[in-house]
Design an enzyme around this catalytic site. Structure first.
Site, PDB file in Angstrom:
ATOM      1  N   ARG A 177       5.176  16.662  -5.465  1.00 48.40           N
ATOM      2  CA  ARG A 177       3.870  16.551  -6.114  1.00 48.40           C
ATOM      3  C   ARG A 177       3.493  17.938  -6.627  1.00 48.40           C
ATOM      4  O   ARG A 177       3.338  18.870  -5.844  1.00 48.40           O
ATOM      5  CB  ARG A 177       2.837  16.036  -5.123  1.00 48.40           C
ATOM      6  CG  ARG A 177       3.209  14.699  -4.545  1.00 48.40           C
ATOM      7  CD  ARG A 177       2.414  14.343  -3.312  1.00 48.40           C
ATOM      8  NE  ARG A 177       1.005  14.152  -3.602  1.00 48.40           N
ATOM      9  CZ  ARG A 177       0.169  13.538  -2.761  1.00 48.40           C
ATOM     10  NH1 ARG A 177       0.600  13.092  -1.604  1.00 48.40           N
ATOM     11  NH2 ARG A 177      -1.096  13.386  -3.069  1.00 48.40           N
ATOM     12  N   ASP A 200      -6.812  -2.742   3.181  1.00 46.99           N
ATOM     13  CA  ASP A 200      -5.741  -3.652   2.770  1.00 46.99           C
ATOM     14  C   ASP A 200      -5.959  -5.079   3.269  1.00 46.99           C
ATOM     15  O   ASP A 200      -5.169  -5.967   2.943  1.00 46.99           O
ATOM     16  CB  ASP A 200      -4.386  -3.150   3.291  1.00 46.99           C
ATOM     17  CG  ASP A 200      -4.067  -1.755   2.802  1.00 46.99           C
ATOM     18  OD1 ASP A 200      -4.279  -1.501   1.601  1.00 46.99           O
ATOM     19  OD2 ASP A 200      -3.612  -0.930   3.606  1.00 46.99           O
ATOM     20  N   THR A 254      -2.638   1.215  -4.582  1.00 50.60           N
ATOM     21  CA  THR A 254      -3.139   2.295  -3.734  1.00 50.60           C
ATOM     22  C   THR A 254      -4.488   2.779  -4.227  1.00 50.60           C
ATOM     23  O   THR A 254      -4.812   2.647  -5.416  1.00 50.60           O
ATOM     24  CB  THR A 254      -2.140   3.478  -3.719  1.00 50.60           C
ATOM     25  OG1 THR A 254      -2.687   4.543  -2.968  1.00 50.60           O
ATOM     26  CG2 THR A 254      -1.856   3.966  -5.126  1.00 50.60           C
ATOM     27  N   GLY A 255      -5.268   3.315  -3.326  1.00 47.73           N
ATOM     28  CA  GLY A 255      -6.543   3.923  -3.687  1.00 47.73           C
ATOM     29  C   GLY A 255      -6.410   5.393  -4.024  1.00 47.73           C
ATOM     30  O   GLY A 255      -7.407   6.044  -4.326  1.00 47.73           O
ATOM     31  N   ASP A 306       0.856  -1.178   0.000  1.00 42.14           N
ATOM     32  CA  ASP A 306       0.000   0.000   0.000  1.00 42.14           C
ATOM     33  C   ASP A 306       0.901   1.239   0.000  1.00 42.14           C
ATOM     34  O   ASP A 306       2.107   1.143   0.241  1.00 42.14           O
ATOM     35  CB  ASP A 306      -0.902  -0.043   1.244  1.00 42.14           C
ATOM     36  CG  ASP A 306      -1.841   1.145   1.316  1.00 42.14           C
ATOM     37  OD1 ASP A 306      -2.320   1.577   0.256  1.00 42.14           O
ATOM     38  OD2 ASP A 306      -2.091   1.637   2.418  1.00 42.14           O
ATOM     39  N   LYS A 307       0.315   2.398  -0.258  1.00 36.53           N
ATOM     40  CA  LYS A 307       1.108   3.633  -0.267  1.00 36.53           C
ATOM     41  C   LYS A 307       0.907   4.446   1.010  1.00 36.53           C
ATOM     42  O   LYS A 307       1.827   4.621   1.802  1.00 36.53           O
ATOM     43  CB  LYS A 307       0.743   4.502  -1.482  1.00 36.53           C
ATOM     44  CG  LYS A 307       1.488   5.830  -1.523  1.00 36.53           C
ATOM     45  CD  LYS A 307       0.963   6.735  -2.603  1.00 36.53           C
ATOM     46  CE  LYS A 307      -0.402   7.288  -2.265  1.00 36.53           C
ATOM     47  NZ  LYS A 307      -0.364   8.243  -1.123  1.00 36.53           N
TER      48      LYS A 307
END
Length: 1088
Positions: free
Chosen positions: A627, A819, A707-708, A409-410
């Protein structure tokens, strides 16, 4: 050039389509026009004539092969006796059971529904009860299920049959104990949000257990029901909600709210912001909603998969070796009966021989391995270098040493989910963390000048500005640009300031009053994304503070303390398709209407006016791991806005193609926008993430990030964490919604080499539906894969896809409730205790506190556990084979009689007190020190090949056992020909000494407990000779002989036993020495 490259040379009917698709990829540049998705849909009919193939061999396939293409290779397996014996019977049994279950429990078709407020009798359909059962067994399936899970292993089934046979007197050859051994307020269902106690008509919910994101999400009540005077009015109106059929996607929803008793009837569109999904938590106020999905139809349940019973690869390999040993056992027994000549009740003799040689498959194998697993877990939890680690399983510690794929996961796993504003770029000037004070000065000067001009007192502000610079015009231009950029960032977001209630203040206090005490200490920010909060916190640090916000207005506080009020006319939330968000606001003081927008550079580059710096600076910031967001604005007249508002409202009420129509209206505003600035925000990584990922890559582990989160965010973290190295290219899979688009994208991806793949969950779903095998084959060749916008079910499906397509061992690691499905589906699940709670930690096989601990968990403990269990398992089998070989020699000498060589307690003691401690001490053995294993992760790569336990190593131990068993038995018979009555004592003593020496031969690094175990076992055997002399006679009462204590103290007995032992062990020591000299293992090169 691209239109000259045909995708695949096929029959003439597809040639035109091929050229059209090539043109689709040849279009380039900001203004290039590409065919729309609707045009591609019309061409999908030609795809049957142009199958996507992974190799040149498939070009000659007929059109009829298209639909079976993804499973073509699987369906070509042999279906014969070999297939049935090797597992086909299990497949057939499973298929039959699934067919019976489907017959008895048919799934109901999911449909859209209309829910009436206050009139349940109008509901024509029956919906599932709002109860969720996550138990694995019930009262009827518990016993059959547990028995199946235990006896599906051949080893356990074999021991059950052998132990039960001892209840038959004619088959009883020993004591029974020889064979029997101890072995906040959570939303209950999916709802449409109707009403809240919050005056703003909105509330915050926490979705960390649904999508893994810790940030609060803003939800908006239906405006029609929120405006009702009292709560009881909800049941007096004539209204209903239309909801689409239940689906997996947790990020989208389409529906309508209709009130029929008003004039005219009210029709209001519903979207994801009007929903409250089950398993989320209300974080502010109280809410009233109408239930639309219950039980199994809720989003949370539809995205949850059932857990499986995990079995380690080592156990599966030992199960196969056990079958081979059983075949050897049956063959040896048949040989004995054949040499007897099938005289008398030969079938009874056959079964007795099966029992006599049953030590070929020792029951202590299962016991020692299970004890070893418990020891490994204890060592892991006692390791001071990975504090807080918890082992929640006792069956698969060896899996930590066999991993090939790590799916992580992130948010909260690789990152801390804490954003920090790092960079502001205006095109001609860039500001970093060390020059933020200049921005603060510009903002302060701009607002002081603005208010000075408004009051007519320009003298107080103009002279200082002239005194500060020799070029006031340039300075003024920079200040103006900085001011506009900061104001845009402070207005274009979905952040809401929240003020904690003070002691003695009730929740009904009006926080929206201008004279409210907006103290900085009492204010926190909530938003759907942490980088949104970081931007607003940064504007506060430079002087422009967001102090209040509701659905219709925002208030900013200037450095001078003045309050600026803006009316929010429209909000355009971020979507994965648009990759941008916007807001239209009206300044209450000037009545100016401004459209602000920010988004990813790929989406904004074609919207803003021409510039020559945006693309270059975005690349520079991305390389720094930041980002990026592009911020722009456009001034609107009142007429322009009114025209837009009418078209936008009409598009939102559309039932069909609502998303496309709304997007088309918004795009009419997104033209020639003024570029204001480029921002850079850093997501703080967990401690030592980069070196840990580098270590795992060097160990041969391929890392996939599921990841979501949004695509841009996931890509940025993949770069900053060095999941994707700086020299690697990234292929971003275009969004696809149909088979035709998936076909084109896969062909484009196939041309890329050695590049990381970034794909969204929606595109992944389409590709898995039509091209599962091809996508898996291409993705597995990538050095890294990033899947964004993944639902929990999709994460679990990716894990299962890797298991089925590659046959390699997978590990999943995460920290949130979303998760859990992935963790339970993986061969080895690791949970991190973090900000999202302990749900993932409790559902995992191993629980850690930091991501960096996974390095030591795998490189040290995983590697050692596998190598130790492999050595322990093979040694225990050797211990059973050697005594079975001696039994075979003994029976041959006695005319193939089915008489046991060793009686009662000797057989029990052989596998327990005489050899158990030295053999089990192999769990303390290590080939290299932990520091060396961490320094050279390449050592881990050898384990994935399974060379520590294979048929090759197994055959080597079989040959050693046959050699040593033959030497011990024939040596005893040969050297003690005149004292044949003592052959049991002689051979058994040599056997015990041989086993102790073989343990010493196997050990690579001595531990003090190993030395203690060796001497303790030897002492126990010597002590037992004094009081177990009745067991050393040949046969039960064959010769009536007992052990002569005086005989075993003679020099003759001692040197002959020593000679037999030396002959059985010395050649093996010599061979081991030569092998280490001529072909040393990899670890020995590091320790030398």
């Amino acid at each position: 050039m691209a239109d000259q490259i045909p995708l695949y040379p096929v029959r003439g009917a597809a040639a035109v389509a091929s050229r059209k698709r090539a043109a689709y990829y040849s279009a380039a540049g900001p203004g290039a026009e590409r065919p729309g998705r609707f045009q591609l849909e019309d061409e999908s009919a030609h795809l049957d004539e142009m199958p996507l193939m992974m190799s040149e061999e498939g070009f000659e396939n007929d059109e009829s092969d298209y639909h079976t293409l993804p499973r073509a290779r699987i369906s070509q397996r042999k279906r014969g006796l070999e297939w049935f014996v090797c597992g086909g019977w299990k497949f057939l049994c499973t298929s039959c059971c699934d067919w019976l279950i489907n017959i008895c429990q048919r799934k109901r078709e999911l449909k859209a529904r209309t829910v009436w407020l206050g009139y349940p009798e109008k509901c024509e359909e029956k919906h599932p009860r709002n109860s969720i059962k996550n138990q694995k067994y019930n009262v009827f399936t518990f016993i059959p299920g547990v028995l199946y899970e235990q006896f599906k292993f051949f080893l356990n089934l074999y021991f059950l049959i052998v132990s039960c046979s001892q209840f038959v007197p004619a088959l009883k050859i020993g004591y029974l104990y020889t064979y029997w051994a101890p072995l906040n307020q959570r939303i209950p269902s999916d709802m449409v949000f109707l009403r809240t106690s919050e005056k703003a008509g909105s509330c915050f919910i926490r979705t960390d257990q649904l999508d893994g994101e810790t940030d609060w999400k803003l939800k908006v009540a239906v405006s029609c029901t929120q405006r009702l005077p009292a709560l009881g009015d909800l049941f007096s109106i004539n209204a209903y909600v239309y909801a689409q059929k239940p689906q997996l996607d947790i990020h989208s929803f389409e529906g309508t709210f209709t009130r029929e008793d008003s004039d005219p009837p009210v029709h209001e569109s519903l979207s994801i912001e009007n929903t409250l999904w089950a398993s989320t938590i209300v974080a502010s106020g109280t809410v009233i909603g109408v239930v639309i999905y219950t039980g199994k139809e809720t989003r949370s349940v539809m995205n949850t998969s059932n857990p499986k019973n995990k079995v380690g690869l080592l156990d599966l390999e030992l199960n196969q070796l056990t079958k081979a040993l059983f075949l050897a056992l049956v063959a040896l027994s048949l040989v004995m009966v054949t040499l007897q000549g099938f005289v008398g009740p030969w079938y009874r003799n056959l079964f007795r021989f099966l029992l006599l040689f049953s030590y070929i498959i020792p029951i202590s194998l299962r016991v020692n391995l299970d004890m070893g697993k418990a020891a490994y877990g204890w060592m892991i939890m006692r390791d001071e270098n990975i504090p807080g680690t918890v082992v929640r399983t006792s069956t698969i510690p060896e899996e930590l040493g066999r991993l090939v794929y790590l799916l992580t996961d992130k948010t909260g796993t690789l990152t801390q989910n804490e954003m920090i504003f790092k960079r502001l770029h205006l095109g001609t000037v860039s500001y970093g963390t060390d020059t933020m004070d200049e921005i603060q000065s510009h903002v302060m000067n701009s607002y002081s000048q603005m208010y000075s001009q408004a009051s007519g007192n320009n003298a107080s502000s103009t002279p200082p500005r002239k005194a500060q610079s020799s070029a006031p015009k340039v300075r003024k231009s920079v200040s103006s640009r900085v001011h506009e950029a900061v104001k845009a960032i402070a207005l274009c977001h979905n952040v809401t300031p929240v003020y904690e209630a003070r002691a003695g203040v009730t929740g009904e206090t009006e926080y929206a009053e201008v004279d409210q005490d907006f103290s900085d200490e009492n204010r926190t920010y909530q938003a759907s994304s942490p980088d949104e909060v970081a931007l607003v916190q940064w504007t506060e640090s430079v002087g422009l503070t967001l102090v209040n916000r509701d659905l219709t207005s925002m208030q900013l506080r200037t450095p001078g303390g003045q309050i600026l009020t803006y009316c929010v006319l429209q909000m355009f939330p971020f979507t994965s398709e648009s990759k941008r968000m916007g807001v239209i606001v009206r300044d209450e003081s000037t009545a100016e209407i401004t459209f602000y927008m920010k988004g990813a550079d790929v989406a904004m580059s074609t919207i803003v006016q021409y510039n020559d710096w945006l693309e270059e600076e975005c690349g520079n910031m991305a390389r720094e791991g930041l980002r990026t967001l592009v911020v722009a604005k456009r001034a609107l007249t009142e007429e322009q806005y009114q025209d837009f508002e009418s078209r936008y409202s009409q598009a939102k009420l559309s039932v069909h193609d609502r998303t496309l129509k709304v997007a088309a209206v918004v795009e009419s505003l997104e033209r020639e926008m003024e570029l204001l600035c480029l921002t850079g925000v850093e997501d703080q990584l967990q401690a030592d993430v980069r070196p840990t990922l580098e270590m795992l890559r060097n160990a041969g582990i391929k890392i996939w990030m599921l990841t979501g989160d949004k695509l841009e965010t996931a890509t940025c973290i993949a770069k900053s964490s060095h999941l994707v190295s700086r020299t690697q290219d990234i292929h971003t899979f275009r969004p696809v919604t149909s088979r035709g688009e998936a076909h084109l994208e896969l062909n484009a991806f196939r041309r890329k080499h050695d590049c990381a793949l970034v794909i969204s969950g929606d595109s992944l779903e389409v590709c898995l539906r039509y091209y599962e095998h091809e996508l898996a084959e291409l993705a597995c060749q990538c050095p890294a894969v990033v899947c964004c916008r993944c639902s929990p079910t999709q994460k679990a499906r990716i894990v299962k896809l890797l298991q089925q397509r590659t046959g390699k061992r997978t590990c999943a690691i995460g920290d949130g409730g979303n998760d859990v499905s992935m963790i339970q589906a993986a061969d080895c699940g690791i949970g991190i205790e973090g900000k999202e709670g302990k749900q993932a930690s409790l559902a995992a096989d191993f629980s850690i506190t930091q991501f960096k601990h996974i390095g030591r968990l795998l490189m040290v403990h995983g590697r050692s556990s596998y190598k130790r269990s492999a050595a322990l398992g093979q040694f225990v089998m050797h211990r059973g084979l050697i005594i079975s070989t001696m039994q075979a020699v003994f029976s041959s000498v006695f005319y193939f009689a089915s008489v046991p060589l060793y009686q009662g307690f000797l057989m029990v003691g052989y596998a327990t007190i005489y050899t158990m401690f030295p053999v089990f001490s192999l769990v303390l053995d290590q080939d290299v020190k932990p520091e060396m294993a961490m320094l050279y992760p390449e050592l881990y790569k050898d384990l994935t090949k399974g060379r520590s336990l294979s048929f090759k190593t197994f055959l080597v131990w079989v040959l050693i056992s046959i050699y040593q068993g033959g030497i011990l038995m024939y040596g005893a018979l040969l050297l003690f020909e005149s004292e044949f009555v003592h052959v049991v004592a002689i051979s058994f003593t040599a056997l015990i000494l041989t086993e102790l020496l073989m343990v010493a031969l196997t050990v690579r690094t001595w531990h003090w407990l190993m030395v203690v175990a060796e001497f303790l076992s030897l002492g126990c055997y010597i002590a037992s000779l004094a009081f177990l002399n009745e067991y050393f006679g040949i046969g039960r009462v064959s010769f009536g002989a007992f052990l002569d204590v005086a005989f075993i103290t003679t020099v003759t007995f001692l040197w002959k036993v020593s000679a037999i032992t030396v002959v059985s062990c010395l050649p093996l020591y010599v061979l081991k020495y030569l092998k280490r000299k001529l072909s040393p293992p990899s670890y020995s090169k590091l320790t030398s």
